[in-house]
Design an enzyme around this catalytic site. Structure first.
Site, PDB file in Angstrom:
ATOM      1  N   HIS A 166      27.370  22.720   2.243  1.00  0.00           N
ATOM      2  CA  HIS A 166      27.784  24.108   2.022  1.00  0.00           C
ATOM      3  C   HIS A 166      28.758  24.550   3.125  1.00  0.00           C
ATOM      4  O   HIS A 166      29.774  25.194   2.858  1.00  0.00           O
ATOM      5  CB  HIS A 166      26.582  25.057   2.065  1.00  0.00           C
ATOM      6  CG  HIS A 166      25.553  24.833   1.008  1.00  0.00           C
ATOM      7  ND1 HIS A 166      24.317  24.304   1.272  1.00  0.00           N
ATOM      8  CD2 HIS A 166      25.566  25.076  -0.327  1.00  0.00           C
ATOM      9  CE1 HIS A 166      23.605  24.237   0.156  1.00  0.00           C
ATOM     10  NE2 HIS A 166      24.335  24.696  -0.835  1.00  0.00           N
ATOM     11  N   GLN A 197      32.200  18.163  -4.608  1.00  0.00           N
ATOM     12  CA  GLN A 197      32.273  16.967  -5.452  1.00  0.00           C
ATOM     13  C   GLN A 197      30.880  16.391  -5.718  1.00  0.00           C
ATOM     14  O   GLN A 197      30.667  15.679  -6.685  1.00  0.00           O
ATOM     15  CB  GLN A 197      33.176  15.927  -4.760  1.00  0.00           C
ATOM     16  CG  GLN A 197      33.275  14.585  -5.459  1.00  0.00           C
ATOM     17  CD  GLN A 197      33.905  14.685  -6.840  1.00  0.00           C
ATOM     18  OE1 GLN A 197      34.655  15.622  -7.131  1.00  0.00           O
ATOM     19  NE2 GLN A 197      33.601  13.721  -7.706  1.00  0.00           N
ATOM     20  N   GLN A 226      20.350  28.841 -14.943  1.00  0.00           N
ATOM     21  CA  GLN A 226      20.742  27.436 -14.950  1.00  0.00           C
ATOM     22  C   GLN A 226      19.554  26.491 -14.750  1.00  0.00           C
ATOM     23  O   GLN A 226      19.730  25.287 -14.675  1.00  0.00           O
ATOM     24  CB  GLN A 226      21.839  27.157 -13.914  1.00  0.00           C
ATOM     25  CG  GLN A 226      21.397  27.207 -12.465  1.00  0.00           C
ATOM     26  CD  GLN A 226      22.595  27.132 -11.535  1.00  0.00           C
ATOM     27  OE1 GLN A 226      23.422  28.048 -11.457  1.00  0.00           O
ATOM     28  NE2 GLN A 226      22.717  26.029 -10.811  1.00  0.00           N
ATOM     29  N   GLY A 260      22.061  28.952  -1.660  1.00  0.00           N
ATOM     30  CA  GLY A 260      21.392  29.091  -0.372  1.00  0.00           C
ATOM     31  C   GLY A 260      20.704  27.823   0.102  1.00  0.00           C
ATOM     32  O   GLY A 260      20.946  26.744  -0.403  1.00  0.00           O
ATOM     33  N   LEU A 310      21.232  26.540   3.109  1.00  0.00           N
ATOM     34  CA  LEU A 310      22.502  25.899   3.451  1.00  0.00           C
ATOM     35  C   LEU A 310      22.315  24.623   4.267  1.00  0.00           C
ATOM     36  O   LEU A 310      21.426  24.525   5.105  1.00  0.00           O
ATOM     37  CB  LEU A 310      23.378  26.862   4.254  1.00  0.00           C
ATOM     38  CG  LEU A 310      23.775  28.178   3.602  1.00  0.00           C
ATOM     39  CD1 LEU A 310      24.853  28.874   4.447  1.00  0.00           C
ATOM     40  CD2 LEU A 310      24.278  28.000   2.178  1.00  0.00           C
ATOM     41  N   GLU A 319      25.076  21.085   5.716  1.00  0.00           N
ATOM     42  CA  GLU A 319      26.459  20.817   6.126  1.00  0.00           C
ATOM     43  C   GLU A 319      27.416  20.738   4.935  1.00  0.00           C
ATOM     44  O   GLU A 319      28.611  20.981   5.078  1.00  0.00           O
ATOM     45  CB  GLU A 319      26.544  19.530   6.949  1.00  0.00           C
ATOM     46  CG  GLU A 319      26.203  19.732   8.415  1.00  0.00           C
ATOM     47  CD  GLU A 319      27.193  20.671   9.119  1.00  0.00           C
ATOM     48  OE1 GLU A 319      28.401  20.575   8.855  1.00  0.00           O
ATOM     49  OE2 GLU A 319      26.736  21.502   9.924  1.00  0.00           O
ATOM     50  N   SER A 325      21.623  17.725   0.156  1.00  0.00           N
ATOM     51  CA  SER A 325      21.197  18.577  -0.953  1.00  0.00           C
ATOM     52  C   SER A 325      20.057  19.454  -0.473  1.00  0.00           C
ATOM     53  O   SER A 325      19.204  18.994   0.302  1.00  0.00           O
ATOM     54  CB  SER A 325      20.711  17.705  -2.122  1.00  0.00           C
ATOM     55  OG  SER A 325      19.982  18.484  -3.049  1.00  0.00           O
ATOM     56  N   SER A 326      20.039  20.691  -0.945  1.00  0.00           N
ATOM     57  CA  SER A 326      18.914  21.566  -0.601  1.00  0.00           C
ATOM     58  C   SER A 326      17.605  20.939  -1.069  1.00  0.00           C
ATOM     59  O   SER A 326      16.555  21.141  -0.464  1.00  0.00           O
ATOM     60  CB  SER A 326      19.099  22.936  -1.258  1.00  0.00           C
ATOM     61  OG  SER A 326      20.355  23.484  -0.909  1.00  0.00           O
TER      62      SER A 326
HETATM   63  P1  AMP Z   1      24.158  24.753  -4.447  1.00  0.00           P
HETATM   64  O1  AMP Z   1      23.705  25.724  -3.408  1.00  0.00           O
HETATM   65  O2  AMP Z   1      23.342  23.495  -4.502  1.00  0.00           O
HETATM   66  O3  AMP Z   1      24.392  25.390  -5.791  1.00  0.00           O
HETATM   67  O4  AMP Z   1      25.586  24.260  -3.972  1.00  0.00           O
HETATM   68  C1  AMP Z   1      26.623  25.173  -3.705  1.00  0.00           C
HETATM   69  C2  AMP Z   1      27.920  24.425  -3.603  1.00  0.00           C
HETATM   70  O5  AMP Z   1      27.842  23.457  -2.547  1.00  0.00           O
HETATM   71  C3  AMP Z   1      28.271  23.643  -4.873  1.00  0.00           C
HETATM   72  O6  AMP Z   1      29.664  23.766  -5.133  1.00  0.00           O
HETATM   73  C4  AMP Z   1      27.894  22.252  -4.518  1.00  0.00           C
HETATM   74  O7  AMP Z   1      28.627  21.264  -5.231  1.00  0.00           O
HETATM   75  C5  AMP Z   1      28.242  22.206  -3.051  1.00  0.00           C
HETATM   76  N1  AMP Z   1      27.503  21.134  -2.383  1.00  0.00           N
HETATM   77  C6  AMP Z   1      26.179  20.870  -2.476  1.00  0.00           C
HETATM   78  N2  AMP Z   1      25.859  19.768  -1.763  1.00  0.00           N
HETATM   79  C7  AMP Z   1      27.026  19.318  -1.219  1.00  0.00           C
HETATM   80  C8  AMP Z   1      27.369  18.218  -0.386  1.00  0.00           C
HETATM   81  N3  AMP Z   1      26.459  17.343   0.027  1.00  0.00           N
HETATM   82  N4  AMP Z   1      28.665  18.070  -0.015  1.00  0.00           N
HETATM   83  C9  AMP Z   1      29.604  18.941  -0.439  1.00  0.00           C
HETATM   84  N5  AMP Z   1      29.346  20.014  -1.223  1.00  0.00           N
HETATM   85  C10 AMP Z   1      28.078  20.196  -1.614  1.00  0.00           C
END
Ligand code: AMP
Length: 304
Positions: free
Chosen positions: A54, A169, A78, A48, A50, A52, A206-207
């Site tokens: 995500h 990635q 985690q 969550g 979210l 760009e 990043s969140s």
């Molecule tokens: P998270 O909510 O941080 O667990 O991320 C969920 C998914 O979004 C994971 O597969 C992350 O690798 C991906 N994600 C997070 N930040 C980015 C980003 N800046 N660009 C592309 N994918 C991302």
């Protein structure tokens, strides 16, 4: 859906809301008809808040699959004891709106007890070098972090039964670990890894970027500059060491002491000597003010 607008000649575009499901059985029931009809199901696991990055995964799933499921779950297993589980940013209302706008059909948003009932005692683990280096080094987040990730992702795969699952990635080690889990345990799912989405200045979205005070936000861009310098110098001088040295200079100029800055085989995460033969992951992690940030670049092998 296009609605009539009060302004002649204009249209107002609204998007269907995603349906929110909190229970495992409820979600399975909702997906039943699609499964029976042989429609493809895409899963995007998220915690969550979210951004760009995500949304790029949601759009990829929307473009390729008949049914799109987004999971929204801040997975406690985690997080280490000294990590930011309690303060992890949350805004479910906004997440649901963005998911709807991206065309998500179902948002699976369980409470912790739904996925981890009393007496929960199972785990799915990828052992060895993939989970004991970089973030998995016991001095950093440790292998327990990835055990938490693989356990919850395995549960989500069993709950949703996706044909395709989308990861970023940005979390390169996580993607490598999940690919290995899927290969080794024969999960019938294809893993798609999508490119890192960045802010205009290069900072990886990043969140956790909300933890950055303005001055730290300005310094944080050094991570992406360091990785760009690493790639450029490594290729120009055919030397990973030269690339890593250039990256260290960029970080030092921003007074950033990396937790790690390492070059490894992009698939196995084994140490590498030179650039030839296979893609090389250059990964960095650093505490910048209130945020622990990670980023990476993959250097493709030199021809010849
Ligand atoms: P998270 O909510 O941080 O667990 O991320 C969920 C998914 O979004 C994971 O597969 C992350 O690798 C991906 N994600 C997070 N930040 C980015 C980003 N800046 N660009 C592309 N994918 C991302």
């Amino acid at each position: 859906m296009n609605l009539d607008s009060p302004f002649p000649g204009d249209t107002v575009t609204t998007s269907a809301a995603a349906r929110v499901l909190r229970g495992v059985e409820e979600l399975r029931a909702a997906l039943g008809p699609a499964r029976r009809e042989g429609r493809t199901i895409g899963l995007v696991p998220t915690m969550g808040f979210l951004h760009e990055g995500h949304v790029s995964l949601l759009r990829a799933a929307r473009a390729e699959c008949d049914v799109v499921v987004m999971s929204l779950f801040v997975n406690p297993t985690q997080f280490g004891p000294n990590e930011d589980l309690d303060s992890y940013p949350r805004d479910e209302e906004r997440d649901l709106r963005l998911a709807g706008e991206a065309g998500v059909d179902f948002v699976f948003a369980p409470v912790v007890e739904e996925l981890y009932p009393d007496g929960f005692a199972a785990a799915v683990e990828v052992t060895g070098g993939l989970t004991s280096v970089l973030d998995g080094d016991p001095a950093r987040r440790g292998p327990g972090h990835f055990r938490g990730v693989t356990t919850v992702v395995a549960k989500l795969f069993n709950i949703v039964g996706p044909d395709v699952a989308y990861f970023g990635q940005k979390d390169a080690q996580q993607a490598a670990v999940i690919k290995r889990m899927v290969r080794d345990l024969d999960f019938p799912v294809r893993i798609e890894v999508m490119p890192t989405v960045r802010e205009e200045d290069g900072l990886a979205m990043s969140s956790r970027n909300v933890y950055l005070e303005p001055a730290d936000r300005a310094r944080a861009v050094a991570l992406s500059h360091a990785l760009a310098a690493a790639e450029q110098q490594a290729l120009a001088r055919d030397s990973l060491d030269a690339g890593l040295a250039a990256a260290r200079i960029e970080l030092a100029a921003a007074a950033i002491e990396p937790e790690y800055l390492e070059a490894r085989d992009a698939e196995t995460l084994e140490p590498v000597e030179g650039l030839a033969g296979r893609p090389i992951l250059v990964a960095v992690a650093a505490q910048v003010g209130g945020a622990r940030l990670i980023d990476n670049v993959v250097i493709e092998p030199l021809a010849g």
